[in-house]
Write a protein that holds these residues in place. Structure first.
Motif, PDB file in Angstrom:
ATOM      1  N   MET A   1       0.840  -1.202   0.000  1.00 52.06           N
ATOM      2  CA  MET A   1       0.000   0.000   0.000  1.00 52.06           C
ATOM      3  C   MET A   1       0.872   1.249   0.000  1.00 52.06           C
ATOM      4  SD  MET A   1      -2.877   1.184   2.786  1.00 52.06           S
ATOM      5  CE  MET A   1      -3.755  -0.366   2.606  1.00 52.06           C
ATOM      6  N   ASN A   2       0.580   2.160  -0.901  1.00 54.53           N
ATOM      7  CA  ASN A   2       1.351   3.401  -1.012  1.00 54.53           C
ATOM      8  C   ASN A   2       0.528   4.537  -0.420  1.00 54.53           C
ATOM      9  OD1 ASN A   2       2.809   5.682  -1.807  1.00 54.53           O
ATOM     10  ND2 ASN A   2       3.538   4.672  -3.651  1.00 54.53           N
ATOM     11  N   THR A   3       0.862   4.942   0.812  1.00 55.67           N
ATOM     12  CA  THR A   3       0.076   5.965   1.502  1.00 55.67           C
ATOM     13  C   THR A   3       0.484   7.372   1.119  1.00 55.67           C
ATOM     14  OG1 THR A   3       1.613   5.893   3.378  1.00 55.67           O
ATOM     15  CG2 THR A   3      -0.327   4.460   3.481  1.00 55.67           C
ATOM     16  N   SER A   4       1.540   7.520   0.306  1.00 51.04           N
ATOM     17  CA  SER A   4       2.007   8.858  -0.064  1.00 51.04           C
ATOM     18  C   SER A   4       1.590   9.264  -1.465  1.00 51.04           C
ATOM     19  CB  SER A   4       3.538   8.927   0.048  1.00 51.04           C
ATOM     20  OG  SER A   4       4.153   8.041  -0.874  1.00 51.04           O
ATOM     21  N   LEU A   5       0.913   8.373  -2.212  1.00 51.59           N
ATOM     22  CA  LEU A   5       0.611   8.632  -3.617  1.00 51.59           C
ATOM     23  C   LEU A   5      -0.860   8.347  -3.914  1.00 51.59           C
ATOM     24  CD1 LEU A   5       2.030   9.426  -6.292  1.00 51.59           C
ATOM     25  CD2 LEU A   5       2.465   7.004  -6.680  1.00 51.59           C
ATOM     26  N   MET A   6      -1.518   9.307  -4.558  1.00 51.92           N
ATOM     27  CA  MET A   6      -2.884   9.120  -5.012  1.00 51.92           C
ATOM     28  C   MET A   6      -2.930   9.210  -6.530  1.00 51.92           C
ATOM     29  SD  MET A   6      -4.500  12.881  -3.989  1.00 51.92           S
ATOM     30  CE  MET A   6      -6.105  12.561  -4.740  1.00 51.92           C
ATOM     31  N   GLY A   7      -3.996   8.711  -7.123  1.00 49.45           N
ATOM     32  CA  GLY A   7      -4.097   8.707  -8.574  1.00 49.45           C
ATOM     33  C   GLY A   7      -5.247   9.564  -9.069  1.00 49.45           C
ATOM     34  N   VAL A   8      -5.013  10.257 -10.177  1.00 45.97           N
ATOM     35  CA  VAL A   8      -6.052  11.028 -10.857  1.00 45.97           C
ATOM     36  C   VAL A   8      -6.046  10.629 -12.319  1.00 45.97           C
ATOM     37  CG1 VAL A   8      -6.737  13.323 -11.646  1.00 45.97           C
ATOM     38  CG2 VAL A   8      -6.043  12.993  -9.280  1.00 45.97           C
ATOM     39  N   ILE A   9      -7.191  10.198 -12.843  1.00 48.30           N
ATOM     40  CA  ILE A   9      -7.312   9.803 -14.241  1.00 48.30           C
ATOM     41  C   ILE A   9      -8.126  10.859 -14.975  1.00 48.30           C
ATOM     42  CG2 ILE A   9      -8.127   8.044 -15.845  1.00 48.30           C
ATOM     43  CD1 ILE A   9      -7.704   5.972 -13.662  1.00 48.30           C
ATOM     44  N   ASP A  10      -7.459  11.542 -15.892  1.00 48.56           N
ATOM     45  CA  ASP A  10      -8.092  12.593 -16.681  1.00 48.56           C
ATOM     46  C   ASP A  10      -8.813  11.954 -17.864  1.00 48.56           C
ATOM     47  OD1 ASP A  10      -8.820  14.747 -18.200  1.00 48.56           O
ATOM     48  OD2 ASP A  10      -6.783  15.473 -18.578  1.00 48.56           O
ATOM     49  N   ALA A  11     -10.146  11.886 -17.776  1.00 52.80           N
ATOM     50  CA  ALA A  11     -10.953  11.290 -18.846  1.00 52.80           C
ATOM     51  C   ALA A  11     -11.775  12.354 -19.561  1.00 52.80           C
ATOM     52  CB  ALA A  11     -11.863  10.213 -18.268  1.00 52.80           C
ATOM     53  N   THR A  12     -11.220  13.564 -19.670  1.00 57.72           N
ATOM     54  CA  THR A  12     -11.949  14.680 -20.281  1.00 57.72           C
ATOM     55  C   THR A  12     -11.671  14.839 -21.771  1.00 57.72           C
ATOM     56  OG1 THR A  12     -10.185  16.292 -19.792  1.00 57.72           O
ATOM     57  CG2 THR A  12     -11.854  15.935 -18.086  1.00 57.72           C
ATOM     58  N   THR A  13     -10.714  14.079 -22.309  1.00 56.26           N
ATOM     59  CA  THR A  13     -10.270  14.288 -23.684  1.00 56.26           C
ATOM     60  C   THR A  13     -11.235  13.689 -24.704  1.00 56.26           C
ATOM     61  OG1 THR A  13      -7.970  14.242 -22.940  1.00 56.26           O
ATOM     62  CG2 THR A  13      -8.351  13.954 -25.287  1.00 56.26           C
ATOM     63  N   PHE A  14     -11.415  14.402 -25.810  1.00 58.05           N
ATOM     64  CA  PHE A  14     -12.181  13.889 -26.948  1.00 58.05           C
ATOM     65  C   PHE A  14     -11.308  13.985 -28.195  1.00 58.05           C
ATOM     66  CE2 PHE A  14     -14.963  14.361 -30.639  1.00 58.05           C
ATOM     67  CZ  PHE A  14     -15.857  13.313 -30.459  1.00 58.05           C
ATOM     68  N   HIS A  15     -10.923  12.831 -28.749  1.00 60.81           N
ATOM     69  CA  HIS A  15     -10.115  12.801 -29.966  1.00 60.81           C
ATOM     70  C   HIS A  15     -11.044  12.721 -31.176  1.00 60.81           C
ATOM     71  CE1 HIS A  15      -6.206  12.658 -28.147  1.00 60.81           C
ATOM     72  NE2 HIS A  15      -6.471  11.549 -27.477  1.00 60.81           N
ATOM     73  N   LYS A  16     -11.063  13.763 -31.998  1.00 62.06           N
ATOM     74  CA  LYS A  16     -11.940  13.776 -33.171  1.00 62.06           C
ATOM     75  C   LYS A  16     -11.630  12.625 -34.121  1.00 62.06           C
ATOM     76  CE  LYS A  16     -12.947  18.733 -33.227  1.00 62.06           C
ATOM     77  NZ  LYS A  16     -12.855  19.998 -34.015  1.00 62.06           N
ATOM     78  N   SER A  17     -10.368  12.213 -34.167  1.00 64.30           N
ATOM     79  CA  SER A  17      -9.987  11.131 -35.082  1.00 64.30           C
ATOM     80  C   SER A  17     -10.515   9.772 -34.621  1.00 64.30           C
ATOM     81  CB  SER A  17      -8.461  11.079 -35.215  1.00 64.30           C
ATOM     82  OG  SER A  17      -7.852  10.994 -33.946  1.00 64.30           O
ATOM     83  N   LEU A  18     -11.061   9.717 -33.398  1.00 62.35           N
ATOM     84  CA  LEU A  18     -11.682   8.493 -32.889  1.00 62.35           C
ATOM     85  C   LEU A  18     -13.202   8.611 -32.836  1.00 62.35           C
ATOM     86  CD1 LEU A  18      -9.338   7.445 -29.940  1.00 62.35           C
ATOM     87  CD2 LEU A  18     -10.049   5.941 -31.791  1.00 62.35           C
ATOM     88  N   LYS A  19     -13.736   9.640 -33.459  1.00 60.07           N
ATOM     89  CA  LYS A  19     -15.148   9.992 -33.299  1.00 60.07           C
ATOM     90  C   LYS A  19     -16.092   8.827 -33.544  1.00 60.07           C
ATOM     91  CE  LYS A  19     -17.022  12.521 -36.460  1.00 60.07           C
ATOM     92  NZ  LYS A  19     -17.393  13.661 -37.343  1.00 60.07           N
TER      93      LYS A  19
END
Length: 343
Positions: A1-19
């Motif tokens: 367990m890593n008590t000094s590190l948290m994770g943030v996943i940025d799922a805000t991106t929209f790639h037009k080439s994957l539309k």
């Protein structure tokens, strides 16, 4: 367990080439490898690094992502303390407008202020990799960095490590600095921070186009790539579904392919990835294809270099072959491809 590190996943991106593949889902929920979603790779890397607090920040079309993640149980993140947190976007009027992740993060700034971890990993949701973030943290502390950016061959992988308090500062001053995301900070030659880079030399691919999605998917059929991604000591977790084994008809032929559970295979499948509950009828030949969940392909069809999204129906006698080399055909979710449409 890593008590000094948290994770943030940025799922805000929209790639037009994957539309064509993300009109009905966020890119984080894009199916990959027959049974996974793209978010599984970054989320599993965080969990395998001992991170027990992960915030997911989606912006649009995130119903399927919520269904996939659920309580976080499949990643051992359904906890009384910390765990998996889901933070939908506060605005819905312009879902594809790119205004930067900081605006989204700042709307939920109390999440960061109430967290106890000293450091935070901020990562994109559309990369295929499997790594231990503890090595990045050790290097970050050793070199006394303010922000560490992961790179490969000198190119940004859009994964960053910094102190939680610094991230809060960046969010609170964004209207003054003009920074909309961590990439803006990296691109500002006049920023006042100690910037470091961590060169990652293992397998890492960013899925930002239909072509990269297609070729990266088929790379899984290579045993070398498979072993790089799917390790016994660092498994890739996903939502578990209980389905019956795949049924192979008497004349079925399968060569160098991945077949998920619950399928009915009566035709010829070669160098392809077949997701759950797909039906391929007699006399049909499938080559170099990616077939997503619950798709049905009729008799005597021929498909080469085609991506079929979920719930597609291909009627009898259809031939689908791309006009351009390395440019796969994409059939959108729920489409019925019949003889009249094929003409």
């Amino acid at each position: 367990m890593n008590t000094s590190l948290m994770g943030v996943i940025d799922a805000t991106t929209f790639h037009k080439s994957l539309k064509d593949l993300i009109l009905h889902r966020t890119i984080a929920a894009l199916p990959f490898g027959g049974r996974y979603r793209l978010i599984d790779f970054v989320l599993s890397s965080m969990v395998n690094s001992g991170i027990t607090s992960v915030g997911v920040f989606p912006k649009y079309n995130y119903r399927s992502l919520m269904d996939h993640l659920g309580s976080g149980r499949n990643w051992d993140l359904n906890r009384k303390r910390d765990g998996l947190f889901f933070f939908p976007a506060p605005m819905f009027d312009a879902p594809y407008k790119q205004i930067g992740a900081f605006d989204h993060f700042s709307y939920h700034i109390n999440y960061f202020k109430r967290s106890k971890q000293e450091y935070v990993i901020v990562a994109n949701c559309y990369s295929v990799f499997n790594m231990d973030f503890n090595d990045v943290l050790d290097r970050h502390i050793e070199n006394k960095c303010d922000i560490t950016e992961l790179t490969k061959y000198g190119n940004s992988l859009e994964v960053y490590l910094l102190k939680r308090e610094l991230l809060i500062e960046l969010l609170e001053t964004k209207d003054i600095t003009g920074y909309t995301c961590l990439k803006d900070v990296m691109n500002d030659s006049n920023n006042r921070y100690a910037i470091c880079s961590y060169e990652y030399d293992d397998y890492f691919v960013m899925i930002d186009s239909v072509e990269s999605y297609y070729h990266t998917s088929l790379q899984l059929l290579d045993s070398f790539t498979w072993k790089k991604l799917f390790r016994k000591d660092q498994p890739i977790y996903t939502k578990v579904k209980d389905e019956p084994p795949t049924y192979y008809g008497k004349g079925a032929v399968v060569e160098n392919s991945m077949i998920a559970n619950g399928c009915i295979i009566e035709g010829h499948v070669e160098n392809s990835i077949i997701s759950r509950a797909v039906k391929i009828c007699k006399g049909t030949v499938i080559k170099n294809c990616i077939i997503m969940q619950k798709t049905q392909i009729g008799e005597n069809c021929y498909l080469d270099s085609v991506i079929l999204d979920k719930d597609v129906k291909i009627e009898d006698g259809i031939e689908l072959v791309p006009l351009r080399l390395n440019k796969p055909i994409v059939v959108k979710k729920g489409v019925v491809q019949g003889a009249l449409m094929n003409q």
